[in-house]
Design a protein around this motif. Structure first.
Motif, PDB file in Angstrom:
ATOM      1  N   ASP A  91       0.904  -1.165   0.041  1.00  0.00           N
ATOM      2  CA  ASP A  91      -0.081   0.078  -0.146  1.00  0.00           C
ATOM      3  C   ASP A  91       0.990   1.149   0.050  1.00  0.00           C
ATOM      4  O   ASP A  91       0.362   2.357   0.157  1.00  0.00           O
ATOM      5  N   ALA A  92       2.110   1.279   0.043  1.00  0.00           N
ATOM      6  CA  ALA A  92       3.254   2.375  -0.320  1.00  0.00           C
ATOM      7  C   ALA A  92       4.333   1.743  -1.098  1.00  0.00           C
ATOM      8  O   ALA A  92       4.471   0.663  -1.262  1.00  0.00           O
ATOM      9  N   HIS A  93       4.801   2.921  -1.759  1.00  0.00           N
ATOM     10  CA  HIS A  93       6.078   2.421  -2.663  1.00  0.00           C
ATOM     11  C   HIS A  93       7.260   2.517  -1.643  1.00  0.00           C
ATOM     12  O   HIS A  93       8.124   1.516  -1.835  1.00  0.00           O
ATOM     13  N   PHE A  94       7.354   3.375  -0.680  1.00  0.00           N
ATOM     14  CA  PHE A  94       8.593   3.499   0.107  1.00  0.00           C
ATOM     15  C   PHE A  94       8.154   3.552   1.564  1.00  0.00           C
ATOM     16  O   PHE A  94       7.081   4.064   1.939  1.00  0.00           O
ATOM     17  N   LEU A  95       9.060   3.247   2.473  1.00  0.00           N
ATOM     18  CA  LEU A  95       9.179   3.428   3.902  1.00  0.00           C
ATOM     19  C   LEU A  95      10.507   4.062   4.632  1.00  0.00           C
ATOM     20  O   LEU A  95      11.390   3.633   4.106  1.00  0.00           O
ATOM     21  N   LEU A  96      10.170   5.194   5.211  1.00  0.00           N
ATOM     22  CA  LEU A  96      11.361   5.813   5.893  1.00  0.00           C
ATOM     23  C   LEU A  96      11.287   5.681   7.311  1.00  0.00           C
ATOM     24  O   LEU A  96      10.016   5.963   7.849  1.00  0.00           O
ATOM     25  N   CYS A  97      12.518   5.286   7.694  1.00  0.00           N
ATOM     26  CA  CYS A  97      12.346   4.750   9.071  1.00  0.00           C
ATOM     27  C   CYS A  97      13.818   5.094   9.569  1.00  0.00           C
ATOM     28  O   CYS A  97      14.916   4.974   8.852  1.00  0.00           O
ATOM     29  N   HIS A  98      13.997   5.031  10.900  1.00  0.00           N
ATOM     30  CA  HIS A  98      15.221   4.871  11.492  1.00  0.00           C
ATOM     31  C   HIS A  98      15.622   3.548  11.634  1.00  0.00           C
ATOM     32  O   HIS A  98      14.746   2.486  11.316  1.00  0.00           O
ATOM     33  N   TYR A  99      16.837   3.354  11.425  1.00  0.00           N
ATOM     34  CA  TYR A  99      17.689   1.809  11.158  1.00  0.00           C
ATOM     35  C   TYR A  99      18.716   1.785  12.082  1.00  0.00           C
ATOM     36  O   TYR A  99      19.713   2.355  11.976  1.00  0.00           O
ATOM     37  N   THR A 130      13.688  -6.494  11.654  1.00  0.00           N
ATOM     38  CA  THR A 130      12.651  -6.005  10.993  1.00  0.00           C
ATOM     39  C   THR A 130      12.033  -6.840  10.179  1.00  0.00           C
ATOM     40  O   THR A 130      12.507  -8.002   9.690  1.00  0.00           O
ATOM     41  N   ALA A 131      10.641  -6.626   9.837  1.00  0.00           N
ATOM     42  CA  ALA A 131       9.889  -7.528   8.990  1.00  0.00           C
ATOM     43  C   ALA A 131      10.314  -7.472   7.511  1.00  0.00           C
ATOM     44  O   ALA A 131       9.387  -8.237   6.865  1.00  0.00           O
ATOM     45  N   LEU A 132      11.217  -6.499   7.086  1.00  0.00           N
ATOM     46  CA  LEU A 132      11.395  -6.264   5.555  1.00  0.00           C
ATOM     47  C   LEU A 132      12.561  -7.113   5.322  1.00  0.00           C
ATOM     48  O   LEU A 132      13.651  -6.785   5.291  1.00  0.00           O
ATOM     49  N   ALA A 133      12.301  -8.503   4.842  1.00  0.00           N
ATOM     50  CA  ALA A 133      13.416  -9.458   4.609  1.00  0.00           C
ATOM     51  C   ALA A 133      14.409  -8.814   3.169  1.00  0.00           C
ATOM     52  O   ALA A 133      13.747  -8.597   2.543  1.00  0.00           O
ATOM     53  N   PRO A 134      15.555  -9.145   3.549  1.00  0.00           N
ATOM     54  CA  PRO A 134      16.500  -8.572   2.311  1.00  0.00           C
ATOM     55  C   PRO A 134      16.013  -9.312   1.134  1.00  0.00           C
ATOM     56  O   PRO A 134      16.258  -8.982   0.032  1.00  0.00           O
ATOM     57  N   SER A 135      15.587 -10.616   1.026  1.00  0.00           N
ATOM     58  CA  SER A 135      15.062 -11.201  -0.186  1.00  0.00           C
ATOM     59  C   SER A 135      14.019 -10.556  -0.969  1.00  0.00           C
ATOM     60  O   SER A 135      13.968 -10.798  -2.027  1.00  0.00           O
ATOM     61  N   HIS A 136      13.208  -9.480  -0.224  1.00  0.00           N
ATOM     62  CA  HIS A 136      12.156  -9.063  -0.922  1.00  0.00           C
ATOM     63  C   HIS A 136      12.123  -7.419  -0.840  1.00  0.00           C
ATOM     64  O   HIS A 136      11.431  -6.778  -1.465  1.00  0.00           O
ATOM     65  N   PHE A 137      13.134  -6.881  -0.029  1.00  0.00           N
ATOM     66  CA  PHE A 137      13.219  -5.490   0.278  1.00  0.00           C
ATOM     67  C   PHE A 137      14.674  -5.181  -0.008  1.00  0.00           C
ATOM     68  O   PHE A 137      15.495  -5.753   0.384  1.00  0.00           O
ATOM     69  N   ARG A 138      14.696  -3.921  -0.669  1.00  0.00           N
ATOM     70  CA  ARG A 138      16.261  -3.233  -0.546  1.00  0.00           C
ATOM     71  C   ARG A 138      15.951  -1.808   0.341  1.00  0.00           C
ATOM     72  O   ARG A 138      14.975  -1.567   0.339  1.00  0.00           O
ATOM     73  N   VAL A 160      23.313   6.606  21.112  1.00  0.00           N
ATOM     74  CA  VAL A 160      23.118   5.502  20.331  1.00  0.00           C
ATOM     75  C   VAL A 160      22.979   6.037  18.783  1.00  0.00           C
ATOM     76  O   VAL A 160      22.141   6.489  18.504  1.00  0.00           O
ATOM     77  N   PRO A 161      24.168   5.778  18.206  1.00  0.00           N
ATOM     78  CA  PRO A 161      24.137   6.133  16.520  1.00  0.00           C
ATOM     79  C   PRO A 161      23.221   5.443  15.754  1.00  0.00           C
ATOM     80  O   PRO A 161      23.029   4.136  16.070  1.00  0.00           O
ATOM     81  N   ILE A 162      22.208   6.003  15.058  1.00  0.00           N
ATOM     82  CA  ILE A 162      21.160   5.382  14.140  1.00  0.00           C
ATOM     83  C   ILE A 162      21.321   6.015  12.807  1.00  0.00           C
ATOM     84  O   ILE A 162      21.876   7.008  12.302  1.00  0.00           O
ATOM     85  N   GLU A 163      20.910   5.189  11.770  1.00  0.00           N
ATOM     86  CA  GLU A 163      20.824   5.820  10.260  1.00  0.00           C
ATOM     87  C   GLU A 163      19.332   5.921  10.083  1.00  0.00           C
ATOM     88  O   GLU A 163      18.387   5.264  10.687  1.00  0.00           O
ATOM     89  N   ILE A 164      19.134   6.551   8.923  1.00  0.00           N
ATOM     90  CA  ILE A 164      17.884   6.918   8.370  1.00  0.00           C
ATOM     91  C   ILE A 164      17.829   6.035   6.931  1.00  0.00           C
ATOM     92  O   ILE A 164      18.784   6.557   6.219  1.00  0.00           O
ATOM     93  N   HIS A 165      16.823   5.231   6.764  1.00  0.00           N
ATOM     94  CA  HIS A 165      16.769   4.376   5.787  1.00  0.00           C
ATOM     95  C   HIS A 165      15.500   4.608   4.909  1.00  0.00           C
ATOM     96  O   HIS A 165      14.399   5.044   5.553  1.00  0.00           O
ATOM     97  N   VAL A 166      15.583   4.513   3.649  1.00  0.00           N
ATOM     98  CA  VAL A 166      14.216   4.307   2.786  1.00  0.00           C
ATOM     99  C   VAL A 166      14.366   2.796   2.262  1.00  0.00           C
ATOM    100  O   VAL A 166      15.179   2.466   1.757  1.00  0.00           O
ATOM    101  N   PHE A 167      13.216   2.046   2.644  1.00  0.00           N
ATOM    102  CA  PHE A 167      12.881   0.859   1.994  1.00  0.00           C
ATOM    103  C   PHE A 167      12.030   0.887   1.090  1.00  0.00           C
ATOM    104  O   PHE A 167      11.038   1.521   0.814  1.00  0.00           O
ATOM    105  N   ARG A 168      12.152  -0.254  -0.067  1.00  0.00           N
ATOM    106  CA  ARG A 168      11.285  -0.316  -1.081  1.00  0.00           C
ATOM    107  C   ARG A 168      11.108  -1.782  -1.417  1.00  0.00           C
ATOM    108  O   ARG A 168      12.098  -2.721  -1.104  1.00  0.00           O
ATOM    109  N   PRO A 169      10.075  -2.352  -1.897  1.00  0.00           N
ATOM    110  CA  PRO A 169      10.164  -3.787  -2.409  1.00  0.00           C
ATOM    111  C   PRO A 169      11.124  -4.000  -3.512  1.00  0.00           C
ATOM    112  O   PRO A 169      11.270  -3.033  -4.423  1.00  0.00           O
ATOM    113  N   LYS A 170      11.464  -5.356  -3.924  1.00  0.00           N
ATOM    114  CA  LYS A 170      12.470  -5.548  -5.046  1.00  0.00           C
ATOM    115  C   LYS A 170      11.609  -5.432  -6.143  1.00  0.00           C
ATOM    116  O   LYS A 170      12.373  -5.449  -7.374  1.00  0.00           O
TER     117      LYS A 170
END
Length: 306
Positions: free
Chosen positions: A141-149, A155-163, A275-285
């Motif tokens: 239901d979205a193209h992208f997810l913006l989140c702390h990482y 995470t529920a976003l498995a590398p096999s299906h998301f980058r 605690v150093p953290i990153e900001i990531h954008v996730f998307r489906p492969k």
């Protein structure tokens, strides 16, 4: 087989609870159980291991979950693409964002990108806690997810299906009000003691920052003595509680930079507690709509892909 059965199964697999899944799916628990049983009959394999106190996926269920999520994502992506084609709209970008980043990082980040795109995007944003945002992306239901990482957090976003792309940096800072208006010393200071633990304002487990803190603290050599006095998934609410002098919370620096500069909020510990953290954008492969792919290609030129 009905598509709703897949949604039901994903809800149970995510919550590990028939009652919570039924609430999420807005149906009765008996109705949900019947549909799960029908799905198991259709697959010809038990998908869930039900005990008195918990619900877990069987090996067959673990494998089928990835298939179910992929099918639902592809259907949702196909539906979005069909709707855009029918409207003649090719400029829609759908984002899910965690609450804190929707207030701090997202507006300026998007503004900087929009000036360089070859089209003017129609941006649609839904802000929520991390668990809800993951569900949105998993459902397509979205193209992208913006989140702390943080690599230590699950995470529920498995590398096999998301980058994902690393597009920014942040820090979780232990925050307290100062001891007095004339002092920059914290009223609540880490690490505390067993006899006098620090009042702790905590993130709920469905929060991404809650997951990160739990994972980091589980492996940290630093030993903090904390007494949880308040819990929420909203970082902005925790900021308000810190300002009210209710205790200490780890808060994203991006959200409290003004208060830190003015001295209204101070660090509750030395730098080793940050605690150093990153900001990531996730998307489906899987391939996205033309506008979403163009947007991704643009940010990929300046981000670090994972």
């Amino acid at each position: 087989m009905e598509i709703n059965w897949l949604h039901d199964f994903i809800a149970v697999a995510t919550t590990r609870s028939f009652s919570r899944a039924a609430e999420q799916r807005n149906c009765s628990q008996p109705a949900l159980s019947r549909r799960i049983q029908a799905l198991e009959v259709w697959t010809g394999a038990p998908l869930l291991d039900r005990t008195t106190h918990s619900v877990n996926l069987t090996p067959a269920g673990e494998g089928f979950r990835e298939t179910a999520e992929d099918v639902l994502r592809r259907l949702a992506a196909g539906r979005l693409d069909a709707q855009e084609r029918a409207r003649g709209a090719s400029d829609v970008l759908k984002f899910a964002s965690t609450n804190a980043l929707s207030l701090t990082f997202f507006p300026d980040w998007l503004r900087g990108i929009e000036t360089k795109l070859a089209f003017v995007p129609n941006v649609q944003l839904v802000a929520n806690h991390m668990e809800a945002c993951e569900r949105i992306l998993l459902a397509g239901d979205a193209h992208f997810l913006l989140c702390h990482y943080h690599p230590a957090a699950t995470t529920a976003l498995a590398p096999s299906h998301f980058r994902s792309l690393h597009v920014g940096d942040d820090r979780l800072i232990p925050a307290s009000v100062p001891f007095s208006s004339r002092s920059r010393k914290p009223r609540f200071k880490l690490p505390g003691t067993q006899a006098a633990p620090v009042p702790f304002l905590s993130f709920r487990p469905e929060s991404g920052m809650g997951r990160i803190l739990e994972a980091v603290r589980a492996t940290s050599p630093l030993d903090a003595h904390l007494r949880t006095t308040f819990t929420s998934h909203l970082a902005k609410l925790l900021v308000t509680m810190v300002q009210a002098g209710r205790g200490m919370a780890w808060l994203p620096e991006s959200l409290i930079s003004d208060q830190l500069a003015s001295g209204e909020i101070v660090a509750a510990g030395e730098a080793e507690w940050f605690v150093p953290i990153e900001i990531h954008v996730f998307r489906p492969k899987l391939r996205l709509a033309q506008a979403a792919e163009a947007f991704w290609q643009h940010i990929a030129r300046s981000g670090r892909q994972i």
